[in-house]
Motif scaffolding. Sequence first.
Motif, PDB file in Angstrom:
ATOM      1  N   LEU A  89       0.835  -1.202   0.000  1.00 45.08           N
ATOM      2  CA  LEU A  89       0.000   0.000   0.000  1.00 45.08           C
ATOM      3  C   LEU A  89       0.869   1.251   0.000  1.00 45.08           C
ATOM      4  O   LEU A  89       1.745   1.409   0.861  1.00 45.08           O
ATOM      5  CB  LEU A  89      -0.911  -0.008   1.240  1.00 45.08           C
ATOM      6  CG  LEU A  89      -2.270  -0.697   1.094  1.00 45.08           C
ATOM      7  CD1 LEU A  89      -2.154  -2.051   0.436  1.00 45.08           C
ATOM      8  CD2 LEU A  89      -2.981  -0.791   2.434  1.00 45.08           C
ATOM      9  N   VAL A  90       0.635   2.107  -1.004  1.00 46.03           N
ATOM     10  CA  VAL A  90       1.402   3.355  -1.108  1.00 46.03           C
ATOM     11  C   VAL A  90       0.449   4.505  -1.413  1.00 46.03           C
ATOM     12  O   VAL A  90      -0.468   4.363  -2.233  1.00 46.03           O
ATOM     13  CB  VAL A  90       2.429   3.312  -2.268  1.00 46.03           C
ATOM     14  CG1 VAL A  90       3.381   4.494  -2.183  1.00 46.03           C
ATOM     15  CG2 VAL A  90       3.190   2.013  -2.309  1.00 46.03           C
ATOM     16  N   ILE A 113       9.164   4.089  -8.168  1.00 44.65           N
ATOM     17  CA  ILE A 113       8.536   3.172  -7.222  1.00 44.65           C
ATOM     18  C   ILE A 113       7.708   2.093  -7.938  1.00 44.65           C
ATOM     19  O   ILE A 113       7.889   0.905  -7.656  1.00 44.65           O
ATOM     20  CB  ILE A 113       7.695   3.955  -6.187  1.00 44.65           C
ATOM     21  CG1 ILE A 113       8.616   4.792  -5.294  1.00 44.65           C
ATOM     22  CG2 ILE A 113       6.834   3.017  -5.350  1.00 44.65           C
ATOM     23  CD1 ILE A 113       9.503   4.013  -4.351  1.00 44.65           C
ATOM     24  N   PRO A 114       6.830   2.460  -8.888  1.00 47.11           N
ATOM     25  CA  PRO A 114       6.037   1.406  -9.527  1.00 47.11           C
ATOM     26  C   PRO A 114       6.896   0.355 -10.240  1.00 47.11           C
ATOM     27  O   PRO A 114       6.567  -0.832 -10.235  1.00 47.11           O
ATOM     28  CB  PRO A 114       5.165   2.170 -10.534  1.00 47.11           C
ATOM     29  CG  PRO A 114       5.119   3.572 -10.018  1.00 47.11           C
ATOM     30  CD  PRO A 114       6.432   3.800  -9.353  1.00 47.11           C
ATOM     31  N   GLU A 115       8.010   0.777 -10.835  1.00 47.00           N
ATOM     32  CA  GLU A 115       8.888  -0.169 -11.549  1.00 47.00           C
ATOM     33  C   GLU A 115       9.597  -1.103 -10.573  1.00 47.00           C
ATOM     34  O   GLU A 115       9.707  -2.312 -10.809  1.00 47.00           O
ATOM     35  CB  GLU A 115       9.941   0.593 -12.368  1.00 47.00           C
ATOM     36  CG  GLU A 115       9.379   1.625 -13.337  1.00 47.00           C
ATOM     37  CD  GLU A 115       8.550   0.999 -14.446  1.00 47.00           C
ATOM     38  OE1 GLU A 115       8.915  -0.101 -14.896  1.00 47.00           O
ATOM     39  OE2 GLU A 115       7.525   1.605 -14.827  1.00 47.00           O
ATOM     40  N   ILE A 116      10.112  -0.520  -9.491  1.00 46.00           N
ATOM     41  CA  ILE A 116      10.806  -1.329  -8.480  1.00 46.00           C
ATOM     42  C   ILE A 116       9.840  -2.369  -7.900  1.00 46.00           C
ATOM     43  O   ILE A 116      10.209  -3.508  -7.641  1.00 46.00           O
ATOM     44  CB  ILE A 116      11.354  -0.417  -7.353  1.00 46.00           C
ATOM     45  CG1 ILE A 116      12.460   0.477  -7.906  1.00 46.00           C
ATOM     46  CG2 ILE A 116      11.843  -1.221  -6.161  1.00 46.00           C
ATOM     47  CD1 ILE A 116      13.847  -0.093  -7.859  1.00 46.00           C
ATOM     48  N   GLY A 139       8.366  -8.272  -7.424  1.00 44.22           N
ATOM     49  CA  GLY A 139       7.311  -9.276  -7.363  1.00 44.22           C
ATOM     50  C   GLY A 139       6.144  -8.852  -6.489  1.00 44.22           C
ATOM     51  O   GLY A 139       5.239  -9.633  -6.232  1.00 44.22           O
ATOM     52  N   ALA A 140       6.170  -7.607  -6.030  1.00 45.84           N
ATOM     53  CA  ALA A 140       5.067  -7.110  -5.197  1.00 45.84           C
ATOM     54  C   ALA A 140       4.035  -6.411  -6.080  1.00 45.84           C
ATOM     55  O   ALA A 140       4.342  -5.986  -7.189  1.00 45.84           O
ATOM     56  CB  ALA A 140       5.603  -6.145  -4.153  1.00 45.84           C
ATOM     57  N   TYR A 141       2.809  -6.326  -5.591  1.00 46.00           N
ATOM     58  CA  TYR A 141       1.764  -5.615  -6.337  1.00 46.00           C
ATOM     59  C   TYR A 141       1.510  -4.259  -5.697  1.00 46.00           C
ATOM     60  O   TYR A 141       1.255  -4.163  -4.500  1.00 46.00           O
ATOM     61  CB  TYR A 141       0.462  -6.430  -6.339  1.00 46.00           C
ATOM     62  CG  TYR A 141       0.640  -7.802  -6.918  1.00 46.00           C
ATOM     63  CD1 TYR A 141       1.084  -7.972  -8.229  1.00 46.00           C
ATOM     64  CD2 TYR A 141       0.391  -8.935  -6.148  1.00 46.00           C
ATOM     65  CE1 TYR A 141       1.262  -9.236  -8.759  1.00 46.00           C
ATOM     66  CE2 TYR A 141       0.566 -10.204  -6.674  1.00 46.00           C
ATOM     67  CZ  TYR A 141       1.005 -10.348  -7.980  1.00 46.00           C
ATOM     68  OH  TYR A 141       1.197 -11.598  -8.495  1.00 46.00           O
ATOM     69  N   LEU A 142       1.594  -3.254  -6.532  1.00 45.16           N
ATOM     70  CA  LEU A 142       1.354  -1.900  -6.046  1.00 45.16           C
ATOM     71  C   LEU A 142      -0.141  -1.678  -5.855  1.00 45.16           C
ATOM     72  O   LEU A 142      -0.946  -1.976  -6.729  1.00 45.16           O
ATOM     73  CB  LEU A 142       1.905  -0.915  -7.087  1.00 45.16           C
ATOM     74  CG  LEU A 142       1.579   0.561  -6.888  1.00 45.16           C
ATOM     75  CD1 LEU A 142       2.196   1.072  -5.605  1.00 45.16           C
ATOM     76  CD2 LEU A 142       2.097   1.369  -8.072  1.00 45.16           C
ATOM     77  N   TYR A 143      -0.498  -1.167  -4.690  1.00 48.60           N
ATOM     78  CA  TYR A 143      -1.891  -0.819  -4.434  1.00 48.60           C
ATOM     79  C   TYR A 143      -1.916   0.656  -4.053  1.00 48.60           C
ATOM     80  O   TYR A 143      -1.405   1.051  -3.007  1.00 48.60           O
ATOM     81  CB  TYR A 143      -2.451  -1.688  -3.311  1.00 48.60           C
ATOM     82  CG  TYR A 143      -3.946  -1.548  -3.138  1.00 48.60           C
ATOM     83  CD1 TYR A 143      -4.829  -2.468  -3.709  1.00 48.60           C
ATOM     84  CD2 TYR A 143      -4.482  -0.473  -2.413  1.00 48.60           C
ATOM     85  CE1 TYR A 143      -6.204  -2.322  -3.561  1.00 48.60           C
ATOM     86  CE2 TYR A 143      -5.848  -0.325  -2.267  1.00 48.60           C
ATOM     87  CZ  TYR A 143      -6.705  -1.248  -2.836  1.00 48.60           C
ATOM     88  OH  TYR A 143      -8.055  -1.102  -2.692  1.00 48.60           O
ATOM     89  N   GLU A 144      -2.458   1.458  -4.940  1.00 48.41           N
ATOM     90  CA  GLU A 144      -2.434   2.911  -4.720  1.00 48.41           C
ATOM     91  C   GLU A 144      -3.557   3.327  -3.789  1.00 48.41           C
ATOM     92  O   GLU A 144      -4.695   2.913  -3.937  1.00 48.41           O
ATOM     93  CB  GLU A 144      -2.573   3.635  -6.054  1.00 48.41           C
ATOM     94  CG  GLU A 144      -1.474   3.269  -7.029  1.00 48.41           C
ATOM     95  CD  GLU A 144      -1.649   3.926  -8.386  1.00 48.41           C
ATOM     96  OE1 GLU A 144      -2.364   4.942  -8.468  1.00 48.41           O
ATOM     97  OE2 GLU A 144      -1.081   3.415  -9.355  1.00 48.41           O
TER      98      GLU A 144
END
Length: 480
Positions: A173-174, A188-191, A196-201
């Motif tokens: 969560l970001v 951040i989204p690329e890293i 292997g993590a999923y970005l949750y905005e």
Amino acid sequence: MSSIKNIPAVDEVLRQEKIAGLFTIYNRSFVTDLIREATDGVRQMLRHTEPETTAGLTRAELTERIVNTTVDLVAARSRGTLIPVINGTGVVLHTNLGRAPLGQKALDYIQEIASAYNNLEINLETGERGSRYHHVEELLCRITGAEAALVVNNNAAAVLLGLNTFAQRKQVLVSRGQLIEIGGSFRIPEIMKMSGAYLYEVGTTNKTYKSDFARAIGEETGLLFSAHTSNYKILGFAQDIKIEDLVELGRQYQLPVMQDLGSGVLYDLSSSGLKEEPVVQDCVTAGVDIITFSGDKLLGGPQAGLIVGKKAYIDKMKQNQLLRALRVGKITIAALEGTLLEYLAGTPQEYIPVLAMLAKTEKQLTGQGQRLLRKLKTTLGNHTLVEKIRLVPFEDMVGGGAYPTYTLAGVGVEIKLAPDQLEPVAQALRQQNPAILIRKQEDSMRISVRTLLEHDQEKIVEGIQKALQTIQMQKIDQPR
Ligand SMILES: *Cc1c(COP(=O)(O)O)cnc(C)c1O
């Protein structure tokens, strides 16, 4: 008649005294290759000039040209491509210029450790295998107050390792206001993707509340993440989640909280007017589980990614196989320990070059500026290509992504050159060793004194003198 037929054979050049001298130092094929290169250069020159201007060149003259060019080529090619640069830009942490110059203790320590064997991975008490991660840990814990610490290749690697350890195939969560890009393509989204993590905005670009995060937490959540927006500012109708609130949510839902600080301030810089970068110790006190920051930004050490926080989490990161690919070497560890040791002194700003530059007072800067001004006026005041030399105020910057909207009041010297001379002079300065980087303003070159190191002033005077001489020679050489 062209002089091309007078070009000597390689064997003939090899017999020349100056070339024989080179063989006592350098290997034969290296020098021979450069003789061929020099010979080709002369051949090209003869082909591309009007025959009548070069027709009279004798074999002896051409040989001499080739020998001299070879000597120059050997000098240019027998050193590495990395050379020192004098930073006259007033940007303290210049990423293109290698960020922080190291302090003396770090340099001494590198020398001592890297020139011998060392205890990188041996426990000298038991004689058994030890861990390289043990080395900086105690020092980092003492300085930051954290329970545990770990060092990797750079801060990007630290963030990657954290995301991969705690959120592989899970959600991170970001806040939408923190989806940062740092220069040099750290996004951040690329890293996230690579880890292997999923970005949750969470929330919106300008407003993110604690309640937004609370609503977003679910089964899939692995990590609560906060990135310091070091290189931009959202002004106006804006609010982002406070790190304390994130920590509270982490406790409540038993999720780790990771904070990417970027700069890593270990010493309160507010006396230098720098108040906005979070101090690492404060984040530890706030209860953040994992804190990451760079070794070569405001900390003033070598390139490294520092991770401090709760022991249970740091231990998990130490067990991640990915760490093997991100690990640091003995030179980095030595430089980091040498730098961190300075923070045990009461006044690290005396010994860490980056902190010293930021702490310079107006009086000190003016004094340094006047000294440089005097030296330049004495040697260059009457030069035909120089119109005017004077002291000017300078807008210095922290750099390295930190304090993007803040300028430090600095002092510099301005050299106004004859029309159209700025570009060639600036280029000549860049091509010297040490190279000299200046700021350009209309027809003038400007040099800030804040970012100059010891002895740079003398080198600048000498360098500018040489550059102007080069430009003048070129003018004479060029037929109109
Ligand atoms: C500079 C920075 C990074 C990247 O750090 P490196 O040490 O250059 O890898 C990551 N996050 C933030 C917020 C930064 O400021």
